[in-house]
Design an enzyme around this catalytic site. Structure first.
Site, mmCIF file in Angstrom:
data_model
loop_
_atom_site.group_PDB
_atom_site.id
_atom_site.type_symbol
_atom_site.label_atom_id
_atom_site.label_comp_id
_atom_site.label_asym_id
_atom_site.label_seq_id
_atom_site.Cartn_x
_atom_site.Cartn_y
_atom_site.Cartn_z
ATOM 1 N N GLU A 101 0.839 -1.206 0.000
ATOM 2 C CA GLU A 101 0.000 0.000 0.000
ATOM 3 C C GLU A 101 0.870 1.251 0.000
ATOM 4 O O GLU A 101 1.997 1.239 0.512
ATOM 5 C CB GLU A 101 -0.879 0.010 1.253
ATOM 6 C CG GLU A 101 -2.321 -0.377 1.014
ATOM 7 C CD GLU A 101 -3.134 0.696 0.296
ATOM 8 O OE1 GLU A 101 -2.562 1.533 -0.428
ATOM 9 O OE2 GLU A 101 -4.357 0.698 0.464
ATOM 10 N N PHE A 154 -2.139 15.685 4.918
ATOM 11 C CA PHE A 154 -2.497 15.163 3.607
ATOM 12 C C PHE A 154 -1.237 15.199 2.745
ATOM 13 O O PHE A 154 -0.627 16.237 2.535
ATOM 14 C CB PHE A 154 -3.620 15.975 2.954
ATOM 15 C CG PHE A 154 -4.099 15.291 1.705
ATOM 16 C CD1 PHE A 154 -4.890 14.154 1.803
ATOM 17 C CD2 PHE A 154 -3.713 15.740 0.454
ATOM 18 C CE1 PHE A 154 -5.291 13.474 0.658
ATOM 19 C CE2 PHE A 154 -4.116 15.069 -0.692
ATOM 20 C CZ PHE A 154 -4.902 13.938 -0.592
ATOM 21 N N ARG A 167 0.961 12.747 -8.583
ATOM 22 C CA ARG A 167 1.487 11.398 -8.318
ATOM 23 C C ARG A 167 2.957 11.279 -8.723
ATOM 24 O O ARG A 167 3.706 10.528 -8.121
ATOM 25 C CB ARG A 167 0.710 10.342 -9.121
ATOM 26 C CG ARG A 167 -0.700 10.082 -8.629
ATOM 27 C CD ARG A 167 -1.211 8.783 -9.232
ATOM 28 N NE ARG A 167 -2.655 8.662 -9.174
ATOM 29 C CZ ARG A 167 -3.323 8.179 -8.127
ATOM 30 N NH1 ARG A 167 -2.688 7.795 -7.042
ATOM 31 N NH2 ARG A 167 -4.642 8.080 -8.168
HETATM 32 P P1 IMP Z 1 -7.887 4.595 4.023
HETATM 33 O O1 IMP Z 1 -8.892 3.599 3.495
HETATM 34 O O2 IMP Z 1 -8.531 5.724 4.766
HETATM 35 O O3 IMP Z 1 -6.767 3.948 4.829
HETATM 36 O O4 IMP Z 1 -7.233 5.316 2.788
HETATM 37 C C1 IMP Z 1 -6.695 4.571 1.824
HETATM 38 C C2 IMP Z 1 -6.329 5.294 0.567
HETATM 39 O O5 IMP Z 1 -6.658 6.684 0.583
HETATM 40 C C3 IMP Z 1 -4.850 5.231 0.385
HETATM 41 O O6 IMP Z 1 -4.454 4.028 -0.198
HETATM 42 C C4 IMP Z 1 -4.602 6.438 -0.499
HETATM 43 O O7 IMP Z 1 -4.822 6.101 -1.840
HETATM 44 C C5 IMP Z 1 -5.643 7.440 -0.034
HETATM 45 N N1 IMP Z 1 -5.038 8.368 0.935
HETATM 46 C C6 IMP Z 1 -5.082 8.318 2.276
HETATM 47 N N2 IMP Z 1 -4.394 9.332 2.840
HETATM 48 C C7 IMP Z 1 -3.879 10.036 1.800
HETATM 49 C C8 IMP Z 1 -3.024 11.193 1.727
HETATM 50 O O8 IMP Z 1 -2.574 11.799 2.726
HETATM 51 N N3 IMP Z 1 -2.710 11.614 0.476
HETATM 52 C C9 IMP Z 1 -3.150 11.003 -0.662
HETATM 53 N N4 IMP Z 1 -3.930 9.906 -0.630
HETATM 54 C C10 IMP Z 1 -4.296 9.428 0.589
HETATM 55 MG MG MG Z 2 -4.103 3.919 -2.339
#
Ligand code: IMP
Ligand code: MG
Length: 181
Positions: A101, A154, A167
């Protein structure tokens, strides 16, 4: 929120990321070499692209590449909705599996992925994440391999996006305080 490149501050630069990934690769090889000669590694698209690629180049045992695409985010806050766009094409029953991840935030996406992968009964199932937002409990999910424990900012770059942008920045950065309006 409008983000410009100029408003992004570097948190982990390219060499720092590569150094840490080399260490993770060594650690993974050391842990798995006694167990298997083939690792099954799952890239969670799109954010993990660069981490997956660089990490696997640092693992001196055979790796079977697998890709899944999951979306759970809209802009800078979780949409709460998990959408599976593509999934593994073969069973991983009896295999040693590592899900790769980009970032572990709430843990919702990973919980979903691990839940479904565990239904194949892999021999082992672990997680490697480049970034762990360590202040969160991730629904109890723990990544065995963590690149960086980051503050709850973020983050952008090296795969991480904001609305599909940024990206391909060769570092991981955050938006300077006061400039995200
Ligand atoms: P989660 O399900 O909340 O753990 O988030 C999962 C996905 O959200 C990650 O695999 C990222 O693709 C996206 N994500 C979470 N935090 C960030 C961030 O700080 N920047 C960019 N994408 C994020
Ligand atoms: Mg992701």
């Amino acid at each position: 929120m409008e983000i410009t490149k100029e408003s992004i501050e570097v948190l982990y630069d390219g060499p720092t990321i590569q150094k840490r990934i080399a260490e993770l690769g060594k650690e993974i090889a050391k842990d798995y070499a006694p167990l298997t000669d083939t690792l099954y590694m799952v890239c969670v698209l799109k954010g993990s692209t660069h981490f997956f690629s660089d990490l696997l180049l640092n693992i001196p045992i055979d790796v079977h590449y697998m890709f899944i695409q999951i979306a759970s985010y809209a802009g800078s806050s979780s949409s709460g909705q998990i959408v599976v766009k593509s999934w593994i094409e073969e069973s991983v029953q009896g295999k040693h599996v590592i899900v790769v991840e980009d970032i572990l935030d709430s843990g919702k996406t990973l919980k979903y992925v691990l839940n479904y992968l565990s239904k194949y009964h892999p021999e082992t199932l672990e997680v490697a994440t480049l970034v762990d937002k360590a202040s969160k409990d991730h629904y109890g999910i723990k990544a065995k391999y963590v690149g960086f424990n980051a503050p709850d900012y973020f983050l952008l770059g090296y795969g991480l996006d904001y609305n599909q942008r940024f990206r391909n920045l060769p570092f991981i950065g955050y938006v300077k305080h006061g400039e995200e309006a």
